[in-house]
Write a protein that holds these residues in place. Sequence first.
Motif, PDB file in Angstrom:
ATOM      1  N   CYS A  16      16.485  -2.001  -4.480  1.00 11.60           N
ATOM      2  CA  CYS A  16      15.081  -1.299  -4.233  1.00 11.60           C
ATOM      3  C   CYS A  16      14.485  -0.834  -5.497  1.00 11.60           C
ATOM      4  N   ILE A  17      13.464  -0.339  -5.500  1.00  7.09           N
ATOM      5  CA  ILE A  17      12.650   0.455  -6.575  1.00  7.09           C
ATOM      6  C   ILE A  17      12.112   1.669  -6.054  1.00  7.09           C
ATOM      7  N   ARG A  18      12.003   2.887  -6.733  1.00  2.84           N
ATOM      8  CA  ARG A  18      11.363   3.898  -6.069  1.00  2.84           C
ATOM      9  C   ARG A  18       9.936   4.184  -6.424  1.00  2.84           C
ATOM     10  N   MET A  19       9.319   4.406  -5.672  1.00  5.31           N
ATOM     11  CA  MET A  19       7.701   4.576  -5.691  1.00  5.31           C
ATOM     12  C   MET A  19       7.194   5.823  -5.893  1.00  5.31           C
ATOM     13  N   GLU A  20       6.055   6.096  -6.399  1.00  4.52           N
ATOM     14  CA  GLU A  20       5.187   7.218  -6.387  1.00  4.52           C
ATOM     15  C   GLU A  20       3.613   6.912  -6.054  1.00  4.52           C
ATOM     16  N   LEU A  21       3.160   7.871  -5.267  1.00  8.39           N
ATOM     17  CA  LEU A  21       1.791   7.557  -4.964  1.00  8.39           C
ATOM     18  C   LEU A  21       0.929   7.888  -6.022  1.00  8.39           C
ATOM     19  N   ARG A  75      -2.151   4.569  -3.151  1.00 13.13           N
ATOM     20  CA  ARG A  75      -1.214   3.388  -3.450  1.00 13.13           C
ATOM     21  C   ARG A  75      -0.163   3.728  -3.938  1.00 13.13           C
ATOM     22  N   PRO A  76       0.892   2.931  -3.416  1.00 16.24           N
ATOM     23  CA  PRO A  76       2.152   3.388  -4.198  1.00 16.24           C
ATOM     24  C   PRO A  76       2.579   2.404  -5.230  1.00 16.24           C
ATOM     25  N   VAL A  77       2.905   3.130  -6.239  1.00 19.61           N
ATOM     26  CA  VAL A  77       3.312   2.377  -7.389  1.00 19.61           C
ATOM     27  C   VAL A  77       4.639   2.486  -8.077  1.00 19.61           C
ATOM     28  N   PRO A  78       5.098   1.565  -8.390  1.00 18.60           N
ATOM     29  CA  PRO A  78       6.621   1.478  -8.846  1.00 18.60           C
ATOM     30  C   PRO A  78       7.231   2.441  -9.986  1.00 18.60           C
ATOM     31  N   ILE A  79       8.035   3.259  -9.982  1.00 19.76           N
ATOM     32  CA  ILE A  79       8.673   3.958 -11.118  1.00 19.76           C
ATOM     33  C   ILE A  79       9.501   3.068 -11.903  1.00 19.76           C
ATOM     34  N   GLU A  80       8.943   2.686 -13.016  1.00 17.48           N
ATOM     35  CA  GLU A  80       9.766   1.872 -14.150  1.00 17.48           C
ATOM     36  C   GLU A  80      11.361   2.395 -14.135  1.00 17.48           C
ATOM     37  N   GLY A  81      12.190   1.315 -13.989  1.00 21.77           N
ATOM     38  CA  GLY A  81      13.667   1.754 -14.433  1.00 21.77           C
ATOM     39  C   GLY A  81      14.359   2.487 -13.156  1.00 21.77           C
ATOM     40  N   SER A  82      13.634   2.561 -11.886  1.00 25.88           N
ATOM     41  CA  SER A  82      14.476   3.304 -10.870  1.00 25.88           C
ATOM     42  C   SER A  82      15.289   2.608  -9.837  1.00 25.88           C
ATOM     43  N   GLU A  83      15.420   1.352 -10.308  1.00 30.38           N
ATOM     44  CA  GLU A  83      16.175   0.454  -9.392  1.00 30.38           C
ATOM     45  C   GLU A  83      17.353   0.738  -8.895  1.00 30.38           C
ATOM     46  N   PHE A  84      17.783   0.576  -7.874  1.00 30.71           N
ATOM     47  CA  PHE A  84      19.168   1.069  -7.301  1.00 30.71           C
ATOM     48  C   PHE A  84      19.440   0.095  -6.026  1.00 30.71           C
ATOM     49  N   VAL A  85      20.787   0.048  -5.699  1.00 26.75           N
ATOM     50  CA  VAL A  85      21.253  -0.968  -4.827  1.00 26.75           C
ATOM     51  C   VAL A  85      21.611  -0.034  -3.547  1.00 26.75           C
ATOM     52  N   MET A  86      21.012  -0.407  -2.464  1.00 29.41           N
ATOM     53  CA  MET A  86      21.400   0.159  -0.849  1.00 29.41           C
ATOM     54  C   MET A  86      22.328  -0.634  -0.402  1.00 29.41           C
ATOM     55  N   ASP A  87      23.340   0.004   0.121  1.00 30.29           N
ATOM     56  CA  ASP A  87      24.639  -0.664   0.717  1.00 30.29           C
ATOM     57  C   ASP A  87      24.013  -1.081   2.446  1.00 30.29           C
ATOM     58  N   VAL A  88      23.687  -2.255   2.440  1.00 32.30           N
ATOM     59  CA  VAL A  88      23.281  -2.794   3.701  1.00 32.30           C
ATOM     60  C   VAL A  88      23.984  -4.035   4.030  1.00 32.30           C
ATOM     61  N   ASP A  89      24.030  -4.485   5.162  1.00 30.81           N
ATOM     62  CA  ASP A  89      24.540  -5.822   5.881  1.00 30.81           C
ATOM     63  C   ASP A  89      23.733  -6.540   6.535  1.00 30.81           C
ATOM     64  N   THR A  90      22.658  -5.779   6.915  1.00 29.36           N
ATOM     65  CA  THR A  90      21.545  -6.464   7.878  1.00 29.36           C
ATOM     66  C   THR A  90      20.134  -6.278   7.211  1.00 29.36           C
ATOM     67  N   VAL A  91      19.107  -6.846   7.199  1.00 28.70           N
ATOM     68  CA  VAL A  91      18.033  -6.477   6.992  1.00 28.70           C
ATOM     69  C   VAL A  91      16.872  -7.088   7.779  1.00 28.70           C
ATOM     70  N   ILE A  92      15.770  -6.070   8.359  1.00 28.70           N
ATOM     71  CA  ILE A  92      14.948  -6.726   9.148  1.00 28.70           C
ATOM     72  C   ILE A  92      13.471  -6.500   8.410  1.00 28.70           C
ATOM     73  N   MET A  93      12.895  -7.420   8.418  1.00 32.27           N
ATOM     74  CA  MET A  93      11.382  -7.184   8.008  1.00 32.27           C
ATOM     75  C   MET A  93      10.345  -7.193   8.953  1.00 32.27           C
ATOM     76  N   ALA A  94       9.770  -5.860   8.815  1.00 32.75           N
ATOM     77  CA  ALA A  94       8.760  -5.515   9.964  1.00 32.75           C
ATOM     78  C   ALA A  94       7.574  -5.305   8.996  1.00 32.75           C
ATOM     79  N   LEU A  95       7.079  -6.023   8.415  1.00 35.10           N
ATOM     80  CA  LEU A  95       5.961  -6.079   7.500  1.00 35.10           C
ATOM     81  C   LEU A  95       4.385  -6.307   8.118  1.00 35.10           C
ATOM     82  N   GLY A  96       4.467  -6.599   9.481  1.00 31.34           N
ATOM     83  CA  GLY A  96       3.213  -7.056  10.016  1.00 31.34           C
ATOM     84  C   GLY A  96       3.187  -8.576  10.345  1.00 31.34           C
ATOM     85  N   THR A  97       2.038  -8.900  11.420  1.00 37.13           N
ATOM     86  CA  THR A  97       1.875 -10.217  11.725  1.00 37.13           C
ATOM     87  C   THR A  97       0.515 -10.899  11.518  1.00 37.13           C
ATOM     88  N   SER A  98       0.317 -12.038  11.663  1.00 37.47           N
ATOM     89  CA  SER A  98      -1.001 -12.679  11.725  1.00 37.47           C
ATOM     90  C   SER A  98      -1.121 -13.499  12.808  1.00 37.47           C
TER      91      SER A  98
END
Lengths: 283, 466
Positions: free
Chosen positions: B356-361, B371-394
């Motif tokens: 992931c990358i951290r954002m600022e408003l 609007r969220p904008v990425p903070i350069e160089g702030s990438e980090f890894v989250m320890d997860v084993d399942t990812v669910i995308m709930a980004l909206g539908t059309s």
Amino acid sequence: MNQILRKRVLTPVTKEIVVAAPHIARKAQPGQFVILRVSQEGERIPLTIADFDRDEGTITLVYQEVGYTTRLLGKLEPHDHILDLAGPLGLPAELPDKGRVIAVGGGVGVAPLLPKCKELHRRGINLISIIGARSSDLIILEDEMRACSDELHICTDDGSRGFKGFVSDKLKQMLETELNPDEIDEVIAIGPIPMMKATCAAAKEFGVKTWVSMNPIMVDGTGMCGACRVTVGGETKFACVDGPMFDGHLVDWDEAWRRANSYREQEQIANERCRCGGDRQWL
Amino acid sequence: MALKKSRVEMPVQDSEARKSNFDEVALGYTEEMALEEAARCLNCKKPFCVEGCPVNVRIPEFIKLITEKKYQEAINVVKSTNSLPAVCGRVCPQEIQCESKCILGRRGEPVAIGRLERFVADWEMEHGNPEVPEIKPNGKKVAIVGAGPAGLTCAGDLARLGYEVTIFESLHEPGGVLIYGIPEFRLPKDIVRREVDYVKRLGVKIETSFIIGRTMTIEELFDKGFDAVFIGSGAGLPMFMRIPGENLNGVYSANEYLTRINLMKAYKFPEYDTPIVSGKKVAVVGAGNVAMDAVRCALRLGAEKAMIVYRRGREEMPARAEEIHHAEEEGVEFHLLTKPVRILGDEKGWVAGMECIRMELGEPDQSGRRRPVPIEGSEFVMDVDTVIMALGTSPNPILVQTTEGLDAHKWGGLITKSETGRTTKPRVWAGGDAVTGAATVILAMGAGKAAAKDIHEYLESGSADW
Ligand SMILES: Cc1cc2nc3c(=O)[nH]c(=O)nc-3n(C[C@H](O)[C@H](O)[C@H](O)COP(=O)(O)OP(=O)(O)OC[C@H]3O[C@@H](n4cnc5c(N)ncnc54)[C@H](O)[C@@H]3O)c2cc1C
Ligand SMILES: Cc1cc2nc3c(=O)[nH]c(=O)nc-3n(C[C@H](O)[C@H](O)[C@H](O)COP(=O)(O)OP(=O)(O)OC[C@H]3O[C@@H](n4cnc5c(N)ncnc54)[C@H](O)[C@@H]3O)c2cc1C
Ligand code: FES
């Protein structure tokens, strides 16, 4: 609705049923499939429309009993009803109007191959068919395939009949020796993932276009869930609405294989149950 | 009597206990609680709450009837404009609708209108027997596409007017999102089934496993003798982020995840046949109602860590306040101002982490949100084993693709005249998420009602103008 009218046992593990489904029969095209459920607690599983008869208002399904739901389906007899049956789903196969085609079917994949072959035959295409299975008793729909093919080749892994080896090996041999690859307009390959992958590899060597029918895990079959994602040419496609037929040379086979095995453990649990007579009380 | 500043608390299942079951979380007011809360209403002459309600339920009127213990009359008032009160009382975002306008909210907490609505609806289910009015058939036929709130409401209203109504539903069970999306612990499926049964008792036929555009086209419905068609097909297509690793095993769309759980009952596997693989460390991307439902399901399926990952801040989270609150109580972690950039896999192709990358408003965007904008160089890894995308539908393009003259906006929503729901194709109406994109139950219901009214007027008038 959805009554089973006739049933044929094709091999010990493969059955054919003819189901009354007038709405689906009226619209069905080669290449399309249905989604069905057998019981109130049941899973939704996709099966190809192996044949349809608009006048009789029926569709034909051919399925291999590979796990829990297909076995439950196998227990149904004529006069029984399929609880839920939705379709026709997916895009109809795009078939050529003239030329020469090689149809390659592995195992139960011959069932989804048949409606395309019938249509190709109707269009006057010169059709060479190669069908195979592990051994001779597992070869299905031979007569039906023979009836629409100009040439039919049979392969078995154990050599109990015909060519000894995989259908992909037979295809390769034919392209190498008997056929001029430039005269082949396309190959259509349907069967288990490893078989389709190998068949694509063989055809690619000779630069022959190859269509495959993807069979990923599905839930709704109408584009709502994305369970059926396949990567084709680097793009994510939903097999239920963008397919199930795709250009086999562009498919990411390793991903498809991985995704098909997502529920291995759970399938085994369900299967154990089925061996005990499928009795839910047993849990 | 001095007015109480705060509302009567909603009794809920203990947050520890409920994390491991799918039973309803909010238990509903008792009669005493309802009477106490109803007494807070000032019965304003000019009730702003009514304006805040998308279907203008006559709120002070029904609340006054509660104080008089006339519960049947109270529910009748609600039902005169809202056909799904037991559902809406549970899932409407009241805090931005009716309750946001309540005068009491200026000094303390607004009247708990939603909870009172639920109380009278549940009271009727327990005590009353929703009667079926006498219906005189008028000989006209209407087809409805989709059995979600929009379709069910439109069907019910038309049936009461004497139309012969058939709903065509592509899934094997009617209810739309109420059945396949919203989980049992927030909206018990028995309630949805009861609403569906009532619509059937009005004489509406429901054909399940019937996909308009595939099994039959809209044009063919007219050939079959239907005089009008209403489309309430919802917005069911899931979106993905198009980041690397999204097709790894263990990545679900929220739609697939929730459909497996709610429609197919995967949480009862192997009693039910449909499986689900939900891990110990689950990240849900998004912060709407769908995301909250998914993350709370993950907890109930045994996740040790259930996380919301959202690129904007707390204020911007679109979910209902109550759902966010319940999720927090249950121990869901919120990773705000955080955006996934890729999903990492193990050697077998299963999810093993999420970068992931951290954002600022930054500056406000078109929606008015910063609007969220990425903070350069702030990438980090989250320890997860399942990812669910709930980004909206059309909306599903299937109807537009198979119906000549039916036009949609570029993003997929059907083009309609807003008040009546008339589409670009004569005799075809539409409403709900199919027109607005993912919205709310109450708006879908309201659109179904409005269309029913216009269908009736149009068919009565016998006019051919469109
Ligand atoms: C478009 C399409 C057409 C198909 N046509 C046919 C056909 O004509 N004849 C035939 O025998 N089989 C066909 N299949 C495969 C068939 O759907 C699976 O064999 C069946 O779902 C297995 O269910 P099960 O419970 O018996 O076995 P399980 O034990 O659940 O699974 C056995 C195997 O089937 C696959 N599978 C499991 N669940 C699903 C699911 N919901 N959807 C898809 N695949 C699943 C898994 O990858 C697994 O490897 C088709 C699949 C697709 C996608
Ligand atoms: C997980 C989740 C949580 C939510 N939480 C809330 C909440 O708390 N509060 C709130 O107000 N709203 C909530 N919503 C939004 C709300 O559920 C929807 O706005 C509402 O259900 C829309 O109703 P509809 O009738 O337009 O469509 P849907 O409910 O989507 O119903 C459409 C129906 O049409 C069927 N269909 C689609 N295409 C066809 C076709 N071609 N032929 C036949 N049938 C078809 C679908 O299968 C479906 O059953 C939530 C949504 C989700 C997904
Ligand atoms: S099966 Fe759900 S989108 Fe294809």
